[in-house]
Design a protein around this motif. Structure first.
Motif, PDB file in Angstrom:
ATOM      1  N   THR A 198       0.843  -1.191   0.000  1.00 60.01           N
ATOM      2  CA  THR A 198       0.000   0.000   0.000  1.00 60.01           C
ATOM      3  C   THR A 198       0.879   1.242   0.000  1.00 60.01           C
ATOM      4  O   THR A 198       1.889   1.303   0.715  1.00 60.01           O
ATOM      5  CB  THR A 198      -0.902   0.020   1.246  1.00 60.01           C
ATOM      6  OG1 THR A 198      -1.799  -1.092   1.202  1.00 60.01           O
ATOM      7  CG2 THR A 198      -1.718   1.310   1.316  1.00 60.01           C
ATOM      8  N   ARG A 201       3.235   2.712   2.975  1.00 61.72           N
ATOM      9  CA  ARG A 201       3.648   1.718   3.983  1.00 61.72           C
ATOM     10  C   ARG A 201       5.122   1.889   4.330  1.00 61.72           C
ATOM     11  O   ARG A 201       5.545   1.605   5.457  1.00 61.72           O
ATOM     12  CB  ARG A 201       3.387   0.309   3.446  1.00 61.72           C
ATOM     13  CG  ARG A 201       3.658  -0.814   4.456  1.00 61.72           C
ATOM     14  CD  ARG A 201       3.152  -2.139   3.902  1.00 61.72           C
ATOM     15  NE  ARG A 201       3.457  -3.285   4.726  1.00 61.72           N
ATOM     16  CZ  ARG A 201       2.733  -3.721   5.761  1.00 61.72           C
ATOM     17  NH1 ARG A 201       1.649  -3.041   6.125  1.00 61.72           N
ATOM     18  NH2 ARG A 201       3.064  -4.803   6.432  1.00 61.72           N
ATOM     19  N   SER A 216       4.424   3.506  -5.057  1.00 63.23           N
ATOM     20  CA  SER A 216       4.578   2.620  -3.900  1.00 63.23           C
ATOM     21  C   SER A 216       5.834   1.781  -4.108  1.00 63.23           C
ATOM     22  O   SER A 216       6.430   1.784  -5.182  1.00 63.23           O
ATOM     23  CB  SER A 216       3.345   1.727  -3.722  1.00 63.23           C
ATOM     24  OG  SER A 216       3.094   0.995  -4.911  1.00 63.23           O
ATOM     25  N   ASP A 410      -5.611   2.482  -4.837  1.00 62.48           N
ATOM     26  CA  ASP A 410      -4.728   2.670  -3.674  1.00 62.48           C
ATOM     27  C   ASP A 410      -4.592   1.411  -2.832  1.00 62.48           C
ATOM     28  O   ASP A 410      -4.490   1.479  -1.603  1.00 62.48           O
ATOM     29  CB  ASP A 410      -5.242   3.826  -2.808  1.00 62.48           C
ATOM     30  CG  ASP A 410      -4.089   4.670  -2.259  1.00 62.48           C
ATOM     31  OD1 ASP A 410      -2.943   4.486  -2.707  1.00 62.48           O
ATOM     32  OD2 ASP A 410      -4.339   5.519  -1.382  1.00 62.48           O
ATOM     33  N   GLY A 411      -4.561   0.258  -3.501  1.00 59.84           N
ATOM     34  CA  GLY A 411      -4.494  -0.997  -2.780  1.00 59.84           C
ATOM     35  C   GLY A 411      -3.115  -1.613  -2.752  1.00 59.84           C
ATOM     36  O   GLY A 411      -2.096  -0.952  -2.985  1.00 59.84           O
ATOM     37  N   CYS A 412      -3.066  -2.899  -2.449  1.00 59.83           N
ATOM     38  CA  CYS A 412      -1.814  -3.653  -2.373  1.00 59.83           C
ATOM     39  C   CYS A 412      -1.987  -4.937  -3.172  1.00 59.83           C
ATOM     40  O   CYS A 412      -3.112  -5.386  -3.414  1.00 59.83           O
ATOM     41  CB  CYS A 412      -1.459  -3.957  -0.921  1.00 59.83           C
ATOM     42  SG  CYS A 412      -2.805  -4.659   0.072  1.00 59.83           S
ATOM     43  N   GLN A 434      -7.436  -4.284  -0.478  1.00 60.45           N
ATOM     44  CA  GLN A 434      -7.706  -2.856  -0.390  1.00 60.45           C
ATOM     45  C   GLN A 434      -6.583  -2.143   0.363  1.00 60.45           C
ATOM     46  O   GLN A 434      -5.674  -2.770   0.900  1.00 60.45           O
ATOM     47  CB  GLN A 434      -9.040  -2.626   0.325  1.00 60.45           C
ATOM     48  CG  GLN A 434     -10.241  -3.219  -0.379  1.00 60.45           C
ATOM     49  CD  GLN A 434     -11.501  -3.047   0.437  1.00 60.45           C
ATOM     50  OE1 GLN A 434     -11.876  -1.927   0.782  1.00 60.45           O
ATOM     51  NE2 GLN A 434     -12.154  -4.148   0.769  1.00 60.45           N
ATOM     52  N   LYS A 435      -6.680  -0.843   0.394  1.00 60.15           N
ATOM     53  CA  LYS A 435      -5.695  -0.015   1.069  1.00 60.15           C
ATOM     54  C   LYS A 435      -5.488  -0.470   2.508  1.00 60.15           C
ATOM     55  O   LYS A 435      -6.439  -0.697   3.248  1.00 60.15           O
ATOM     56  CB  LYS A 435      -6.166   1.442   1.053  1.00 60.15           C
ATOM     57  CG  LYS A 435      -5.216   2.433   1.709  1.00 60.15           C
ATOM     58  CD  LYS A 435      -5.758   3.845   1.581  1.00 60.15           C
ATOM     59  CE  LYS A 435      -4.797   4.861   2.182  1.00 60.15           C
ATOM     60  NZ  LYS A 435      -5.304   6.247   2.050  1.00 60.15           N
ATOM     61  N   ASN A 436      -4.213  -0.640   2.866  1.00 58.67           N
ATOM     62  CA  ASN A 436      -3.795  -1.008   4.226  1.00 58.67           C
ATOM     63  C   ASN A 436      -4.257  -2.397   4.667  1.00 58.67           C
ATOM     64  O   ASN A 436      -4.249  -2.706   5.869  1.00 58.67           O
ATOM     65  CB  ASN A 436      -4.269   0.044   5.245  1.00 58.67           C
ATOM     66  CG  ASN A 436      -3.618   1.393   5.025  1.00 58.67           C
ATOM     67  OD1 ASN A 436      -2.446   1.460   4.619  1.00 58.67           O
ATOM     68  ND2 ASN A 436      -4.358   2.461   5.259  1.00 58.67           N
ATOM     69  N   ASP A 438      -2.500  -4.976   3.892  1.00 62.19           N
ATOM     70  CA  ASP A 438      -1.275  -5.686   3.547  1.00 62.19           C
ATOM     71  C   ASP A 438      -1.081  -6.945   4.381  1.00 62.19           C
ATOM     72  O   ASP A 438      -0.664  -7.987   3.858  1.00 62.19           O
ATOM     73  CB  ASP A 438      -0.068  -4.760   3.714  1.00 62.19           C
ATOM     74  CG  ASP A 438      -0.123  -3.568   2.776  1.00 62.19           C
ATOM     75  OD1 ASP A 438       0.629  -3.548   1.798  1.00 62.19           O
ATOM     76  OD2 ASP A 438      -0.933  -2.660   3.023  1.00 62.19           O
TER      77      ASP A 438
END
Length: 456
Positions: A198, A201, A216, A410-412, A434-436, A438
């Protein structure tokens, strides 16, 4: 050291180093010698020989005296030439920065991995200014995909050298950046693991940007476990803390929108075979349309691409001066498209992005992750792309398509090898959160990896 081949994972090397079977100095020397003797000299822009041996000697002293800094002490690492390493010029893959001042200090994540005892071996090649998913570079050469047996094929970009360095067994891990897929694409094309964290991070201090709203970082390596270990060190944790997920509780959603368009049959077959293995292992698989994905590309068609707007703002002065003539003209042409994006367009893109991120979160049930092919095709041949600008831009857009969705939202994501397609070239499967999310993503990927690869 002679008994250790280049396909050993970070974790495998750690066992040998910590037990004293392998000395960090011997490992660093072997890595440097392999790189210097490798037939493809377009993988690295610079070797950090003096630094690598000095770091390795310190690591050797620590390990011999029982003062190991942890699991990664003595393990080699390479850096995409966007990360500052003290005393080196950060070229960003461009000829125009060759005469820039050397970095006065390491980038924050370089310091973090050095603090974990890792040995910085060199700086890897990339698409100029990280602005392409193909990995072609007219200044430093284009690294060839080591999986190809029939013709020179692209490495994927923009973290091209990073992907090839790991796939060729020159280093066990390389750190890349990802703005539209630049970690996950070379990972998929080269048959290795690539983890895009994300955004935010890790610290971006000392990292040359492309589009700050999308940029990122993350590792390219051989296993998900390796990625988890590197992730912990990049966050300055003393040890990883990711636990395995029970596959019987894993809920995966296959999008039916966009991601399979124009997909090669071999890619689809490899992906579906991996999905079948996951389902048999207990994962719950559903398929669902995501109109949001189509809307992302409609916004780009209407207002322009967010990456292009921010890349143009970053390079505007460069494009207006004599440096533009010394740049890759395909990068120049693509970046100049940002001149047409007005402030009203940019605000509309940002507003729409926030709305779609919220809408996407609402479209998923708690605990669900996405799963689909990382790229809809295997690595194509280099020669036709060099000869035809229209083909270059067409393939570049298709290559970036699936992965760029995750950046916009804005994901991972983690790309994991799942088989082969045309000409026996690697195919990647992308798990995305999704975002955060991870931790949940890495946990799921750790459990799913052996099943996806067909090892379990």
């Amino acid at each position: 050291m002679d008994g250790v081949d280049g396909n050993v994972s970070v974790a495998g090397l750690s066992v040998l180093l910590q037990s004293g079977v392998l000395d960090p100095v011997d490992l660093a020397k072997t890595s440097l010698e392999k790189i210097a003797g490798y037939q493809d000299q377009a993988i690295f822009t610079e070797l950090l020989g003096e630094r690598a041996l000095a770091d390795a000697k310190l690591s050797s002293q620590r390990l011999r005296s029982g003062r190991s800094l942890g699991l990664l002490d003595g393990v080699p690492v390479a850096w995409k030439d966007l990360f500052d390493t003290k005393g080196s010029v950060t070229t960003a893959g461009s000829a125009v920065l060759v005469d820039a001042a050397p970095a006065a200090a390491d980038a924050a994540v370089v310091m973090a991995l050095t603090g974990a005892g890792m040995v910085s071996i060199g700086r890897t090649n990339l698409s100029e200014f990280a602005f392409s998913g193909l990995g072609i570079n007219p200044h430093y050469g284009t690294a060839h995909n080591p999986a190809s047996r029939d013709m020179p094929r692209i490495p994927g970009g923009s973290s091209a050298g990073s992907g090839v360095a790991v796939a060729a067994g020159l280093v066990p891990v390389a750190i890349g950046t990802d703005t539209g897929g630049s970690i996950r694409i070379p990972a998929a094309f080269n048959g290795i693991v690539g983890y895009k964290a994300t955004r935010g991070r890790y610290s971006m201090q000392g990292v040359f940007p492309l589009a700050k709203s999308l940029d990122s970082l993350g590792p390219l390596c051989r296993t998900v476990q390796d990625a988890i270990w590197i992730d912990a060190a990049m966050r300055e944790r003393s040890a990883p803390d990711i636990a395995r997920t029970d596959l019987s509780g894993l809920r995966l959603v296959i999008p039916e929108t966009i991601v399979f368009d124009d997909a090669e049959p071999g890619v689809v077959a490899a992906f579906e075979a991996a999905v079948s293995r996951l389902e048999k292992a207990g994962a719950r698989i559903t398929r669902r349309a995501f109109p949001i994905f189509a809307e992302i590309f409609a916004i780009g068609a209407r207002h322009g691409a967010l990456v292009t707007a921010e890349a143009f703002a970053l390079h505007k002065a460069r494009l207006e001066g004599p440096e533009a003539a010394r740049m890759d003209q395909r990068v120049v042409a693509r970046t100049r498209l940002g001149e047409k994006i007005t402030m009203a367009d940019y605000v509309a893109i940002i507003d729409a992005r926030q709305r779609l991120i919220s809408a996407f979160a609402d479209s998923l049930e708690p605990g669900e992750l996405l799963i689909h092919p990382t790229i809809p095709h295997v690595a194509p041949a280099i020669a036709p792309l060099l000869a035809d600008d229209d083909l270059f831009f067409k393939i570049n857009g298709r290559t970036l398509r699936n992965t760029s969705i995750g950046n916009f939202l804005d994901g991972c994501g983690v790309s994991i090898p799942c088989g082969t397609g045309e000409a026996g070239m690697p195919v990647g499967l992308l798990l995305s959160g999704q975002k955060n999310q991870d931790e949940a993503l890495l946990s799921a990927a750790l459990s799913a990896e052996a099943v996806i690869r067909g090892d379990a």
